[in-house]
Write a protein that holds these residues in place. Structure first.
Motif, short mmCIF file in Angstrom:
data_model
loop_
_atom_site.label_atom_id
_atom_site.label_comp_id
_atom_site.label_asym_id
_atom_site.label_seq_id
_atom_site.Cartn_x
_atom_site.Cartn_y
_atom_site.Cartn_z
N ARG A 1 34.88 41.03 60.41
CA ARG A 1 34.19 40.73 59.16
C ARG A 1 32.74 40.33 59.42
NH1 ARG A 1 38.56 38.17 54.96
NH2 ARG A 1 40.20 39.66 55.43
N TYR A 6 28.79 39.63 57.26
CA TYR A 6 28.24 39.23 55.97
C TYR A 6 26.71 39.22 56.05
CZ TYR A 6 32.94 37.13 55.93
OH TYR A 6 34.29 36.91 56.03
N TYR A 18 23.59 37.25 53.91
CA TYR A 18 23.22 36.23 52.94
C TYR A 18 21.69 36.17 52.85
CZ TYR A 18 27.88 34.06 53.51
OH TYR A 18 29.22 33.80 53.55
N LEU A 28 25.50 35.37 48.78
CA LEU A 28 26.07 36.51 49.49
C LEU A 28 25.54 37.81 48.89
CD1 LEU A 28 28.15 37.41 51.63
CD2 LEU A 28 29.87 37.36 49.80
N TYR A 30 29.21 42.22 52.05
CA TYR A 30 30.10 41.87 53.14
C TYR A 30 30.97 43.07 53.50
CZ TYR A 30 33.51 40.91 49.37
OH TYR A 30 34.32 41.00 48.27
N GLY A 33 41.26 36.01 59.53
CA GLY A 33 42.26 35.05 59.11
C GLY A 33 43.38 34.84 60.10
N GLY A 75 44.27 31.11 63.43
CA GLY A 75 44.95 29.82 63.37
C GLY A 75 44.08 28.78 62.69
N PHE A 76 43.89 27.64 63.33
CA PHE A 76 43.09 26.58 62.74
C PHE A 76 41.60 26.90 62.74
CE2 PHE A 76 45.97 23.58 61.26
CZ PHE A 76 47.02 23.42 62.16
N ARG A 77 41.20 28.00 63.37
CA ARG A 77 39.80 28.45 63.31
C ARG A 77 39.65 29.66 62.39
NH1 ARG A 77 37.18 25.95 67.61
NH2 ARG A 77 35.31 26.41 66.39
N ALA A 78 40.68 29.97 61.61
CA ALA A 78 40.68 31.16 60.77
C ALA A 78 39.51 31.13 59.79
CB ALA A 78 41.99 31.28 60.00
N TYR A 79 38.82 32.25 59.71
CA TYR A 79 37.72 32.47 58.78
C TYR A 79 36.47 31.65 59.10
CZ TYR A 79 41.30 34.73 55.93
OH TYR A 79 42.32 35.54 55.47
N GLU A 80 36.45 30.96 60.23
CA GLU A 80 35.24 30.20 60.58
C GLU A 80 34.07 31.17 60.69
OE1 GLU A 80 35.52 28.01 64.20
OE2 GLU A 80 33.65 26.92 63.85
N GLN A 81 32.95 30.82 60.04
CA GLN A 81 31.79 31.71 60.02
C GLN A 81 30.79 31.31 61.09
OE1 GLN A 81 30.05 32.31 56.07
NE2 GLN A 81 31.41 34.05 55.91
N PHE A 132 26.80 32.22 62.36
CA PHE A 132 25.57 32.77 61.82
C PHE A 132 24.59 33.19 62.91
CE2 PHE A 132 25.33 32.16 57.19
CZ PHE A 132 26.56 31.55 56.99
N GLY A 133 23.80 34.21 62.57
CA GLY A 133 22.68 34.58 63.39
C GLY A 133 21.49 33.67 63.13
#
Lengths: 117, 111
Positions: A31, A33, A35, A45, A48, A97, A100-106, A108-109
């Motif tokens: 994934r 994105y 912004y 946003l 994406y 997703g 685990g507990f880091r799922a979807y953590e973004q 950035f550049g």
């Protein structure tokens, strides 16, 4: 080396010009994105992509287009730049997703500062 | 539509103080919440990510808590240092949607 890189870091262009901002990542995320950040408006946003063949419009896609050339590369284009597109542009990545507990953590550049005269 | 607010908008404290930054969101149906740090003109650095099933996360001098039912998260910074000066943003991921960002709190830690 940075996990998410953006080029150029700074760009000054004129109204009506076409411009492309590029983003590359080495995190192996599907994934990606785009912004934009404006003073007082926070991050919004633009587009994406969940994989190479899945590209979606975000909150403020008018005047922008994107291309996902590979899992690691996601480009943003301004077809005909206008002054109110002057802003700080960020690319970000996340997993799908399954982290685990880091799922979807973004992640950035460093951003591209774009000025349209 | 999910909305995220952060209070205060700006904060100035002397070095060594413990401080709390607040983040509020309008819809409690969130998947997770992420706190970021942004230095002027720079990118966002991820500080802490809290999943909806968690109550708090800690990293060094930082502790973030999450109360989904009340729509609030706090970022606690212990023993603040001048190097902590930055803008702190929270972002909420509603279930099945993309992140929504707050406007940020601009922190100045004075030597």
């Amino acid at each position: 080396d940075a996990d998410v890189t953006q080029t150029p870091r700074n760009r000054i262009t004129k109204t009506g010009k076409r411009i492309m901002l590029e983003c590359s990542q080495t995190k192996g995320h599907d994934r990606m994105y785009w912004y934009r950040q404006d003073p007082g408006l926070g991050l919004r946003l633009i587009y994406y992509s969940f994989d190479v063949k899945d590209i979606n419009k975000g909150e403020i896609s008018d005047g922008y287009s994107v291309s996902r050339q590979a899992q690691a590369k996601f480009s943003l284009s301004l077809e005909s730049a206008i002054p109110n597109q002057t802003a700080l542009y960020f690319c970000a990545t996340s997993d799908d997703g399954t982290g685990g507990f880091r799922a979807y953590e973004q992640f950035f550049g460093p951003g591209t500062r774009l000025t349209v005269l | 539509k999910q909305e995220v607010t952060q209070i205060p908008a700006a904060l100035s404290v002397p070095e060594g103080e413990n401080l709390v930054l607040n983040c509020s969101f309008t819809d409690s149906a969130i998947y997770n919440l992420q706190w970021f740090r942004q230095d002027p003109g720079k990118g966002l650095t991820s500080l802490l990510l809290i999943q909806s099933s968690q109550r708090e996360q800690t990293s060094g001098r930082l502790n973030a808590s999450l109360d989904k039912s009340s729509g609030r998260s706090t970022l606690y910074i212990a023993a603040s240092q001048p190097g902590d000066s930055a803008t702190y943003l929270c972002a909420v991921r509603p279930e099945g949607q993309n992140f929504v960002f707050g406007p940020g709190t601009r922190l100045s830690v004075l030597p």
